[in-house]
Design a protein around this motif. Sequence first.
Motif, PDB file in Angstrom:
ATOM      1  N   ALA A 136     -18.834  -8.114   1.631  1.00  0.00           N
ATOM      2  CA  ALA A 136     -18.403  -7.174   0.602  1.00  0.00           C
ATOM      3  C   ALA A 136     -16.942  -7.449   0.263  1.00  0.00           C
ATOM      4  N   ALA A 137     -16.508  -6.947  -0.882  1.00  0.00           N
ATOM      5  CA  ALA A 137     -15.113  -7.123  -1.296  1.00  0.00           C
ATOM      6  C   ALA A 137     -14.180  -6.526  -0.255  1.00  0.00           C
ATOM      7  N   ARG A 138     -13.048  -7.165  -0.052  1.00  0.00           N
ATOM      8  CA  ARG A 138     -12.104  -6.746   0.973  1.00  0.00           C
ATOM      9  C   ARG A 138     -10.857  -6.126   0.385  1.00  0.00           C
ATOM     10  N   ALA A 139     -10.444  -5.017   0.962  1.00  0.00           N
ATOM     11  CA  ALA A 139      -9.127  -4.458   0.698  1.00  0.00           C
ATOM     12  C   ALA A 139      -8.213  -5.000   1.790  1.00  0.00           C
ATOM     13  N   PRO A 140      -6.908  -5.038   1.576  1.00  0.00           N
ATOM     14  CA  PRO A 140      -6.008  -5.521   2.628  1.00  0.00           C
ATOM     15  C   PRO A 140      -6.179  -4.693   3.901  1.00  0.00           C
ATOM     16  N   GLY A 141      -6.305  -5.371   5.029  1.00  0.00           N
ATOM     17  CA  GLY A 141      -6.451  -4.690   6.305  1.00  0.00           C
ATOM     18  C   GLY A 141      -7.827  -4.133   6.567  1.00  0.00           C
ATOM     19  N   VAL A 142      -8.818  -4.508   5.749  1.00  0.00           N
ATOM     20  CA  VAL A 142     -10.175  -3.990   5.903  1.00  0.00           C
ATOM     21  C   VAL A 142     -11.175  -5.141   5.852  1.00  0.00           C
ATOM     22  N   LEU A 143     -12.111  -5.120   6.770  1.00  0.00           N
ATOM     23  CA  LEU A 143     -13.253  -6.033   6.763  1.00  0.00           C
ATOM     24  C   LEU A 143     -14.490  -5.183   6.548  1.00  0.00           C
ATOM     25  N   ARG A 144     -15.265  -5.500   5.527  1.00  0.00           N
ATOM     26  CA  ARG A 144     -16.559  -4.850   5.291  1.00  0.00           C
ATOM     27  C   ARG A 144     -17.576  -5.960   5.145  1.00  0.00           C
ATOM     28  N   ARG A 145     -18.596  -5.906   5.969  1.00  0.00           N
ATOM     29  CA  ARG A 145     -19.587  -6.992   5.977  1.00  0.00           C
ATOM     30  C   ARG A 145     -20.952  -6.397   6.235  1.00  0.00           C
ATOM     31  N   THR A 146     -21.904  -6.709   5.396  1.00  0.00           N
ATOM     32  CA  THR A 146     -23.279  -6.312   5.655  1.00  0.00           C
ATOM     33  C   THR A 146     -23.975  -7.474   6.343  1.00  0.00           C
ATOM     34  N   VAL A 147     -24.848  -7.146   7.257  1.00  0.00           N
ATOM     35  CA  VAL A 147     -25.636  -8.165   7.951  1.00  0.00           C
ATOM     36  C   VAL A 147     -27.099  -7.778   7.853  1.00  0.00           C
ATOM     37  N   ARG A 148     -27.943  -8.763   7.710  1.00  0.00           N
ATOM     38  CA  ARG A 148     -29.372  -8.524   7.544  1.00  0.00           C
ATOM     39  C   ARG A 148     -30.055  -8.364   8.891  1.00  0.00           C
ATOM     40  N   HIS A 149     -31.146  -7.621   8.874  1.00  0.00           N
ATOM     41  CA  HIS A 149     -31.926  -7.365  10.087  1.00  0.00           C
ATOM     42  C   HIS A 149     -32.278  -8.672  10.795  1.00  0.00           C
ATOM     43  N   ALA A 150     -32.061  -8.700  12.083  1.00  0.00           N
ATOM     44  CA  ALA A 150     -32.424  -9.806  12.974  1.00  0.00           C
ATOM     45  C   ALA A 150     -31.680 -11.111  12.682  1.00  0.00           C
ATOM     46  N   ASP A 151     -30.644 -11.087  11.850  1.00  0.00           N
ATOM     47  CA  ASP A 151     -29.857 -12.291  11.563  1.00  0.00           C
ATOM     48  C   ASP A 151     -28.756 -12.421  12.615  1.00  0.00           C
ATOM     49  N   LEU A 152     -29.123 -12.901  13.798  1.00  0.00           N
ATOM     50  CA  LEU A 152     -28.170 -12.970  14.897  1.00  0.00           C
ATOM     51  C   LEU A 152     -27.074 -14.001  14.647  1.00  0.00           C
ATOM     52  N   ARG A 153     -27.267 -14.917  13.694  1.00  0.00           N
ATOM     53  CA  ARG A 153     -26.173 -15.830  13.313  1.00  0.00           C
ATOM     54  C   ARG A 153     -25.000 -15.045  12.737  1.00  0.00           C
ATOM     55  N   ALA A 154     -25.311 -13.902  12.146  1.00  0.00           N
ATOM     56  CA  ALA A 154     -24.263 -13.082  11.540  1.00  0.00           C
ATOM     57  C   ALA A 154     -23.276 -12.558  12.572  1.00  0.00           C
ATOM     58  N   VAL A 155     -23.681 -12.452  13.830  1.00  0.00           N
ATOM     59  CA  VAL A 155     -22.772 -11.960  14.866  1.00  0.00           C
ATOM     60  C   VAL A 155     -21.568 -12.887  14.978  1.00  0.00           C
ATOM     61  N   GLY A 156     -21.805 -14.187  15.020  1.00  0.00           N
ATOM     62  CA  GLY A 156     -20.707 -15.152  15.072  1.00  0.00           C
ATOM     63  C   GLY A 156     -19.851 -15.120  13.814  1.00  0.00           C
ATOM     64  N   GLU A 157     -20.486 -14.941  12.668  1.00  0.00           N
ATOM     65  CA  GLU A 157     -19.745 -14.868  11.416  1.00  0.00           C
ATOM     66  C   GLU A 157     -18.841 -13.640  11.388  1.00  0.00           C
ATOM     67  N   VAL A 158     -19.344 -12.496  11.859  1.00  0.00           N
ATOM     68  CA  VAL A 158     -18.534 -11.280  11.909  1.00  0.00           C
ATOM     69  C   VAL A 158     -17.369 -11.481  12.878  1.00  0.00           C
ATOM     70  N   ARG A 159     -17.624 -12.108  14.032  1.00  0.00           N
ATOM     71  CA  ARG A 159     -16.533 -12.383  14.985  1.00  0.00           C
ATOM     72  C   ARG A 159     -15.432 -13.208  14.333  1.00  0.00           C
ATOM     73  N   ARG A 160     -15.822 -14.241  13.618  1.00  0.00           N
ATOM     74  CA  ARG A 160     -14.858 -15.122  12.945  1.00  0.00           C
ATOM     75  C   ARG A 160     -14.040 -14.345  11.908  1.00  0.00           C
ATOM     76  N   GLU A 161     -14.700 -13.535  11.114  1.00  0.00           N
ATOM     77  CA  GLU A 161     -14.011 -12.741  10.093  1.00  0.00           C
ATOM     78  C   GLU A 161     -13.090 -11.701  10.729  1.00  0.00           C
TER      79      GLU A 161
END
Length: 157
Positions: A26-51
């Motif tokens: 999702a669009a980011r405001a300064p100092g904010v991370l907003r991220r949607t992840v899809r059901h059972a997409d465990l690859r997204a865990v690493g992506e969220v960690r990186r972000e």
Amino acid sequence: MRQPVRREGRDGRHGAGEETRGGGIAARAPGVLRRTVRHADLRAVGEVRRELRQLLSHWAGQRNGEVAEVATLLTSELVTNALVHAEGGALVTATVGDRLRVEVRDFVSGRPEPRAATTDGTSGRGLLLVRSLADAWGIRSHGVGKSVWFELGGGPA
């Protein structure tokens, strides 16, 4: 000393912006991370960690790099819990200011409860880690689903 769990009602909003479902960043405001992840997409865990590491690179550097490591671990646990135990994906929001607040919302009713680790060692530690390492944490109910959140930095809430 760590704060006990706080359960917030619907009026206890701490997240930023509209909550949506779906996948992608999702669009980011300064100092904010907003991220949607899809059901059972465990690859997204690493992506969220990186972000999250990217978001925290400046903030944590001013305080303590250990806070960023703890935040990354706890966020991984909450995102994994949401993706494994709740259908419909999740919304991750991290906000930095004086403190870091991370909130993971899913769209399934039912409250998570800390439980003992299983004998195979692959589950049962996520909320126990959050309870042990966060300065404050809690569960907030929504009309649909709930959010599990934690705060770090700046001492107890």
